[in-house]
Design an enzyme around this catalytic site. Structure first.
Site, PDB file in Angstrom:
ATOM      1  N   PHE A  15      -5.232  -1.293  12.077  1.00  0.00           N
ATOM      2  CA  PHE A  15      -5.665  -2.631  12.292  1.00  0.00           C
ATOM      3  C   PHE A  15      -4.394  -3.075  13.316  1.00  0.00           C
ATOM      4  O   PHE A  15      -4.755  -3.919  14.283  1.00  0.00           O
ATOM      5  CB  PHE A  15      -5.530  -3.399  11.024  1.00  0.00           C
ATOM      6  N   LYS A  65       7.565   2.621   2.962  1.00  0.00           N
ATOM      7  CA  LYS A  65       7.958   1.334   3.039  1.00  0.00           C
ATOM      8  C   LYS A  65       9.164   1.219   2.248  1.00  0.00           C
ATOM      9  O   LYS A  65       9.951   0.375   2.310  1.00  0.00           O
ATOM     10  CB  LYS A  65       6.768   0.620   2.515  1.00  0.00           C
ATOM     11  N   GLY A 126       2.383  -1.061  -6.930  1.00  0.00           N
ATOM     12  CA  GLY A 126       2.878  -0.379  -5.683  1.00  0.00           C
ATOM     13  C   GLY A 126       3.540  -1.367  -4.820  1.00  0.00           C
ATOM     14  O   GLY A 126       4.168  -2.189  -5.197  1.00  0.00           O
ATOM     15  N   GLY A 127       3.625  -0.842  -3.409  1.00  0.00           N
ATOM     16  CA  GLY A 127       4.307  -1.849  -2.531  1.00  0.00           C
ATOM     17  C   GLY A 127       3.940  -3.126  -2.474  1.00  0.00           C
ATOM     18  O   GLY A 127       4.641  -4.012  -2.235  1.00  0.00           O
ATOM     19  N   GLY A 226      -8.120  -9.685   1.807  1.00  0.00           N
ATOM     20  CA  GLY A 226      -7.022  -9.928   2.531  1.00  0.00           C
ATOM     21  C   GLY A 226      -6.830  -9.808   3.957  1.00  0.00           C
ATOM     22  O   GLY A 226      -5.689  -9.800   4.493  1.00  0.00           O
TER      23      GLY A 226
HETATM   24  P1  NAP Z   1       0.773   1.570  -2.846  1.00  0.00           P
HETATM   25  O1  NAP Z   1       2.041   1.436  -2.617  1.00  0.00           O
HETATM   26  O2  NAP Z   1       0.318   3.152  -2.983  1.00  0.00           O
HETATM   27  O3  NAP Z   1       0.404   0.786  -4.417  1.00  0.00           O
HETATM   28  C1  NAP Z   1      -0.941   0.717  -4.795  1.00  0.00           C
HETATM   29  C2  NAP Z   1      -0.886   1.022  -6.577  1.00  0.00           C
HETATM   30  O4  NAP Z   1      -2.131   0.643  -6.927  1.00  0.00           O
HETATM   31  C3  NAP Z   1      -0.253   1.912  -7.094  1.00  0.00           C
HETATM   32  O5  NAP Z   1       1.048   1.808  -7.073  1.00  0.00           O
HETATM   33  C4  NAP Z   1      -1.077   1.913  -8.326  1.00  0.00           C
HETATM   34  O6  NAP Z   1      -0.163   1.117  -9.509  1.00  0.00           O
HETATM   35  C5  NAP Z   1      -2.250   1.262  -8.273  1.00  0.00           C
HETATM   36  N1  NAP Z   1      -3.395   2.373  -7.956  1.00  0.00           N
HETATM   37  C6  NAP Z   1      -3.556   3.003  -7.063  1.00  0.00           C
HETATM   38  N2  NAP Z   1      -4.582   3.795  -7.190  1.00  0.00           N
HETATM   39  C7  NAP Z   1      -5.047   3.539  -8.452  1.00  0.00           C
HETATM   40  C8  NAP Z   1      -6.180   4.033  -9.410  1.00  0.00           C
HETATM   41  N3  NAP Z   1      -7.125   4.775  -9.015  1.00  0.00           N
HETATM   42  N4  NAP Z   1      -6.425   3.105 -10.507  1.00  0.00           N
HETATM   43  C9  NAP Z   1      -5.526   2.255 -10.916  1.00  0.00           C
HETATM   44  N5  NAP Z   1      -4.574   1.814 -10.368  1.00  0.00           N
HETATM   45  C10 NAP Z   1      -4.178   2.582  -8.845  1.00  0.00           C
HETATM   46  O7  NAP Z   1      -0.245   0.904  -1.823  1.00  0.00           O
HETATM   47  P2  NAP Z   1       0.108  -0.836  -1.251  1.00  0.00           P
HETATM   48  O8  NAP Z   1       0.906  -0.482  -0.041  1.00  0.00           O
HETATM   49  O9  NAP Z   1       0.699  -1.515  -2.142  1.00  0.00           O
HETATM   50  O10 NAP Z   1      -1.529  -1.125  -0.727  1.00  0.00           O
HETATM   51  C11 NAP Z   1      -2.424  -1.361  -1.679  1.00  0.00           C
HETATM   52  C12 NAP Z   1      -3.576  -2.023  -1.235  1.00  0.00           C
HETATM   53  O11 NAP Z   1      -3.108  -3.401  -0.771  1.00  0.00           O
HETATM   54  C13 NAP Z   1      -4.158  -1.253  -0.255  1.00  0.00           C
HETATM   55  O12 NAP Z   1      -5.753  -1.224  -0.458  1.00  0.00           O
HETATM   56  C14 NAP Z   1      -4.041  -1.767   1.123  1.00  0.00           C
HETATM   57  O13 NAP Z   1      -4.561  -1.514   2.259  1.00  0.00           O
HETATM   58  C15 NAP Z   1      -3.625  -3.350   0.527  1.00  0.00           C
HETATM   59  N6  NAP Z   1      -2.856  -4.024   1.392  1.00  0.00           N
HETATM   60  C16 NAP Z   1      -3.108  -5.091   2.129  1.00  0.00           C
HETATM   61  C17 NAP Z   1      -2.508  -5.833   2.890  1.00  0.00           C
HETATM   62  C18 NAP Z   1      -3.045  -7.184   3.827  1.00  0.00           C
HETATM   63  O14 NAP Z   1      -2.369  -7.459   4.522  1.00  0.00           O
HETATM   64  N7  NAP Z   1      -4.262  -7.669   3.361  1.00  0.00           N
HETATM   65  C19 NAP Z   1      -1.082  -5.515   2.931  1.00  0.00           C
HETATM   66  C20 NAP Z   1      -0.425  -4.629   2.199  1.00  0.00           C
HETATM   67  C21 NAP Z   1      -1.179  -3.776   1.609  1.00  0.00           C
HETATM   68  P3  NAP Z   1       0.205   1.793 -10.753  1.00  0.00           P
HETATM   69  O15 NAP Z   1       1.110   3.005 -10.353  1.00  0.00           O
HETATM   70  O16 NAP Z   1       1.232   0.727 -11.405  1.00  0.00           O
HETATM   71  O17 NAP Z   1      -0.949   1.975 -11.533  1.00  0.00           O
END
Ligand code: NAP
Length: 255
Positions: A15, A65, A126-127, A226
């Site tokens: 993006f 990150k 997560g992040g 989002g």
């Molecule tokens: P991340 O650091 O990998 O964190 C995602 C978290 O979701 C994990 O730490 C886990 O939490 C949980 N998770 C992952 N897979 C799972 C599953 N199968 N079942 C249950 N929980 C699960 O990723 P992130 O960077 O935070 O991004 C997360 C989402 O937010 C993505 O879809 C990303 O595209 C979106 N995002 C959007 C924006 C925006 O500007 N709109 C910005 C940032 C991120 P637990 O370990 O606690 O279970």
């Protein structure tokens, strides 16, 4: 050439690259470019910076990150409090880390809640969840984080029952569940407890309406994806790279 870019492990379609390339074209900034830098390891960052001296700004994505923090020369207080960096400003070889997901999430949340301060459930730890939690704390919302593991959140998914969902009118999905291509997946929230009092926010922007949002809307909930966050965090990064945002943003009140 004034150069910007994105570092991460697997970048694929970005993006950010499209957003900034279109922005430069629109604004006639023909001497600006935005590139993707796939790094197998963060050890590859120092050679990248040495080979690309005209690089002035970077975005950071999964899985760097948090891992990037020790490599930075300075850290904005908000990024320090969140514990994650998604934007780096480079000046004279020195890197300053920022977190624009915080500003991005505010842009998504505030139009939905206005002056209300609903109890919230944050799905995932997560992040992005860290930025969400920072904003909820700053605004004084009460919230609980749902995680797969005890210890990282306040409760595990098996404890997410209809009574709790009914008592929390704001639910924020920060997990990737339902993201393209697995668009039929959805977080295991007891949707029978969702109604018109609820606001469902999903940080996912592809698809624009996840199954979680579709089912929430069908039960009368107000929903938001989002996209607003995505645009706001990119514009915040742009302002940081151009020195428009003051370096020291206020820290949240301690509680
Ligand atoms: P991340 O650091 O990998 O964190 C995602 C978290 O979701 C994990 O730490 C886990 O939490 C949980 N998770 C992952 N897979 C799972 C599953 N199968 N079942 C249950 N929980 C699960 O990723 P992130 O960077 O935070 O991004 C997360 C989402 O937010 C993505 O879809 C990303 O595209 C979106 N995002 C959007 C924006 C925006 O500007 N709109 C910005 C940032 C991120 P637990 O370990 O606690 O279970």
């Amino acid at each position: 050439m004034v150069r910007y870019g994105l570092i991460g492990e697997h970048l694929g379609h970005s993006f950010s690259q499209r957003y900034f390339t279109e922005k430069f074209a629109r604004e006639g900034s023909t001497d600006h470019r935005y590139d993707l830098f796939e790094l197998k390891d963060l050890d590859e960052l120092a050679p990248l910076l040495a080979d690309t001296p005209d690089l002035v700004g970077l975005n950071v994505t999964i899985p760097y990150k948090q891992a990037i923090l020790p490599m930075l020369n300075e850290l904005d207080p908000v990024a320090a409090a969140v514990g994650a960096v998604n934007t780096i400003r480079i000046r004279n070889g020195a890197m300053t880390g920022h977190n624009t997901d915080v500003e991005g999430f505010k842009a998504m949340l505030l139009p939905m809640i206005a002056d209300a301060r609903p109890r919230a459930l944050v799905l995932g730890s997560g992040g992005a969840s860290r930025a969400v939690v920072y904003v909820l704390r700053e605004l004084g919302l009460k919230f609980r984080v749902v995680s797969r593991s005890r210890g990282t959140g306040d409760l595990t998914w098996d404890l997410l029952d209809p009574a709790l969902v009914g008592a929390c009118p704001l639910i924020i999905n920060t997990t990737p569940i339902g993201m393209h291509p697995k668009v039929d997946d959805m977080p295991e929230v007891p949707m029978s407890a969702i109604g018109p009092r609820h606001i469902l926010l999903d940080l996912i922007y592809n698809p624009e309406r996840t199954r979680f949002l579709q089912e929430g809307a069908a039960r009368g909930a107000r929903i938001s994806n989002g996209l607003a966050m995505l645009h706001a965090q990119a514009e915040a990064a742009w302002r940081i790279w151009n020195g428009i945002t003051p370096f020291h943003t206020p820290a949240p009140p301690s509680r």
